[in-house]
Design a protein around this motif. Structure first.
Motif, mmCIF file in Angstrom:
data_model
loop_
_atom_site.group_PDB
_atom_site.id
_atom_site.type_symbol
_atom_site.label_atom_id
_atom_site.label_comp_id
_atom_site.label_asym_id
_atom_site.label_seq_id
_atom_site.Cartn_x
_atom_site.Cartn_y
_atom_site.Cartn_z
ATOM 1 N N ASP A 33 0.841 -1.401 -0.129
ATOM 2 C CA ASP A 33 0.124 -0.137 -0.202
ATOM 3 C C ASP A 33 0.730 1.577 0.374
ATOM 4 O OD1 ASP A 33 -2.666 1.574 0.053
ATOM 5 O OD2 ASP A 33 -1.114 2.199 1.943
ATOM 6 N N ALA A 34 2.280 1.278 0.688
ATOM 7 C CA ALA A 34 2.958 2.292 0.706
ATOM 8 C C ALA A 34 3.519 2.855 -0.282
ATOM 9 C CB ALA A 34 3.641 1.851 2.072
ATOM 10 N N ARG A 36 2.250 2.095 -3.306
ATOM 11 C CA ARG A 36 1.421 2.598 -3.995
ATOM 12 C C ARG A 36 1.055 4.513 -3.967
ATOM 13 N NH1 ARG A 36 -2.707 -3.119 -4.069
ATOM 14 N NH2 ARG A 36 -1.511 -3.703 -5.577
ATOM 15 N N ARG A 37 1.012 4.657 -2.787
ATOM 16 C CA ARG A 37 0.582 6.184 -1.991
ATOM 17 C C ARG A 37 1.758 7.172 -2.364
ATOM 18 N NH1 ARG A 37 -2.228 5.802 3.243
ATOM 19 N NH2 ARG A 37 -2.476 7.312 2.664
ATOM 20 N N TYR A 38 3.033 6.588 -2.204
ATOM 21 C CA TYR A 38 4.121 6.900 -1.833
ATOM 22 C C TYR A 38 5.709 6.653 -3.113
ATOM 23 C CZ TYR A 38 2.165 8.431 1.722
ATOM 24 O OH TYR A 38 1.162 9.697 3.476
ATOM 25 N N GLY A 137 4.405 11.169 -1.918
ATOM 26 C CA GLY A 137 3.758 10.976 -2.725
ATOM 27 C C GLY A 137 3.317 12.172 -3.349
ATOM 28 N N ARG A 138 1.419 13.035 -3.671
ATOM 29 C CA ARG A 138 1.527 13.386 -3.956
ATOM 30 C C ARG A 138 0.705 14.262 -2.253
ATOM 31 N NH1 ARG A 138 -4.030 12.546 -8.570
ATOM 32 N NH2 ARG A 138 -1.673 11.638 -10.394
ATOM 33 N N SER A 139 0.915 13.540 -1.638
ATOM 34 C CA SER A 139 0.727 14.235 0.491
ATOM 35 C C SER A 139 1.546 14.150 0.504
ATOM 36 C CB SER A 139 -0.207 13.269 1.227
ATOM 37 O OG SER A 139 -0.092 12.389 1.028
ATOM 38 N N GLU A 142 6.244 10.535 3.564
ATOM 39 C CA GLU A 142 5.117 9.085 3.938
ATOM 40 C C GLU A 142 5.629 8.921 5.198
ATOM 41 O OE1 GLU A 142 5.038 4.040 4.589
ATOM 42 O OE2 GLU A 142 7.364 5.135 3.319
ATOM 43 N N ARG A 145 3.913 3.924 9.531
ATOM 44 C CA ARG A 145 2.813 2.724 9.193
ATOM 45 C C ARG A 145 1.785 2.359 10.372
ATOM 46 N NH1 ARG A 145 6.174 -0.319 4.268
ATOM 47 N NH2 ARG A 145 7.133 1.231 3.639
#
Length: 341
Positions: A33-34, A36-38, A137-139, A142, A145
Motif C-alpha cells: 500500500d505504501a 502505491r501511495r508514496y 507521494g502527492r500528499s 510517507e 505505517r
C-alpha cells in the motif's frame, strides 16, 4: 528487473504464504500500500557510521556489524566515534600494556589522519557510508505505517529509551525475507546521483560506486521530524527508533528548545504550547501546524552499499566540517591519564 530477481521475489512470496503468519502478511500488505501511495524516493544525502569485522567473534567472524548507528552527517563524526571507542577500550577493557599501546597508537593516528579503515588488535574497523531517503507521494512524505513498532510505554516525558536498532546490525546482503524489501533493493542497486545540482565529481563517484559496491543492505527504518519550508521538506532533529519517540522529540522542541533557540515572544510560546498539547492529545498524530509552519513525522529509510571487501567507506567527494583532532586526555601504557598534555 532481471529474471534472477523475479525468481527470488517469487520464491520469497511463496515462502511468505507457506509460513502462514498473518502478522507478516499484514506488514507486507502495508508495504504494498505504501509503495502505491508514496511511489517516489527523495534522497537527502549521505550519512555515516562505524562498523567492525572481528575475527574473535566466532559466530560472526566474517560479518561486518555496526558499532555506531549510521546517522552522522560527516565522515569525521564517525571517525571521532572510532577514536573514542578505542580510547575507552584502552582505558577500561584491558590491563595488558602491549594491548593498551596498540590501542593508543591507533588513537594517536586518528588524532592526526582522516582514516576510514583501521585494523587494531585483530579487529578491522571501517567508517561506513550510507544514503538516507524517504518515500514521497502527492500528499508529501510517507508517515509511519500502522505496522511500524511503537514502544510499550508511550509516555511524553523523559528521554528516548529505545536502543538504536542499528547497533550490532549485520551488514550482510541476501537475508531479506520480504518480497517488497527485495524489490526495493533492486531499484536501489541502480541508483546514482544525477542532475546539475550535484558537482561532476560527486556524480562520477556515485556511478563508480554502483560497480565497486553492487550489493545493497537496507538498514532498520527510523523516524524523524520534517518541516515544510520554501516548497521542500527539511529535517528538524535526530533520527529516532520509533514513531512515538519522533513525536516526543517534536513536542519537546516546540515547548522547550525552539522558544529559547529562536527567542519566541510570549505569544509565540503560547501558540506552540497549545499546538503541542493538541498534538499530544491526538495520540498518534503525524502532523502539526503552527502559524504558517507545518511539521510532519516521517518514515526514514537508509541504504548501505556492499562490495567484495565489505561496506562502502566515505567517498572523496564527501565533505567534512572539520578535521582530526585530539579528543581525550593522553594515556600511558599503564592507564595513567595526563590532563595537561
Amino acid at each position: 528487473m532481471t529474471d534472477d530477481w523475479k525468481r527470488q521475489i517469487d520464491r520469497l512470496h511463496a515462502e511468505l504464504v507457506r509460513r502462514d503468519d498473518p502478522a507478516e502478511w499484514v506488514v507486507e500488505a502495508d508495504a504494498v500500500d505504501a509503495s502505491r501511495r508514496y511511489p517516489d524516493l527523495a534522497f537527502r544525502g549521505p550519512v555515516f557510521g562505524l562498523a567492525v569485522l572481528d575475527p574473535t567473534d566466532t559466530e560472526r567472524a566474517l560479518e561486518w556489524r555496526l558499532l555506531k548507528p549510521v546517522t552522522d552527517a560527516t565522515p569525521q563524526d564517525a571517525r571521532d566515534t572510532l577514536n573514542s571507542h578505542l580510547w575507552f577500550k584502552a582505558k577500561d577493557d584491558t590491563d595488558d600494556p602491549a594491548v593498551r599501546r596498540e590501542l593508543l597508537a591507533a588513537v594517536a593516528r586518528l588524532e592526526r589522519e582522516p582514516i576510514d579503515d583501521l585494523t587494531v588488535c585483530g579487529a578491522r574497523y571501517r567508517i561506513v557510508r550510507g544514503d538516507e531517503f524517504a518515500r514521497t507521494g502527492r500528499s508529501g512524505l510517507e508517515p509511519p505505517r500502522p505496522t511500524d513498532p511503537e514502544p510499550a510505554d508511550r509516555a511524553w516525558g523523559g528521554r528516548s529509551d529505545t536502543p538504536s536498532p542499528d547497533r550490532d546490525f549485520a551488514l550482510v546482503p541476501g537475508r531479506e525475507t520480504s518480497p517488497m524489501v527485495v524489490a526495493m533493493k533492486v531499484a536501489l542497486q541502480g541508483y546514482a546521483y544525477s542532475g546539475a545540482r550535484f558537482p561532476a565529481a560527486v556524480r562520477e563517484e556515485s556511478e563508480r560506486a554502483r560497480t565497486a559496491y553492487p550489493e545493497v543492505v537496507l538498514l532498520p527504518v527510523g523516524f524523524g521530524v520534517a518541516e515544510r519550508r520554501r516548497g521542500c521538506w527539511q529535517p528538524r532533529g535526530a533520527l529516532m527508533p520509533t514513531p512515538h519517540e519522533a513525536r516526543r522529540l517534536l513536542v519537546d522542541a516546540m515547548i522547550e528548545f525552539w522558544p529559547q533557540l529562536y527567542e519566541f515572544s510570549a505569544a509565540e510560546r503560547q501558540r506552540y504550547v497549545e499546538a503541542a498539547e493538541e498534538f499530544k492529545a491526538a495520540g498518534r498524530a503525524n502532523e502539526v501546524r503552527v502559524d504558517d509552519k507545518r511539521f510532519q513525522i516521517c518514515r526514514i529509510e537508509r541504504m548501505v552499499r556492499i562490495g567484495p571487501d565489505g561496506p562502502e567507506p566515505p567517498r572523496r567527494s564527501d565533505v567534512d566540517d572539520y578535521g582530526p583532532t585530539k579528543i581525550h586526555p593522553t594515556m600511558d601504557e599503564d592507564g595513567t591519564l595526563h590532563y595537561d598534555s
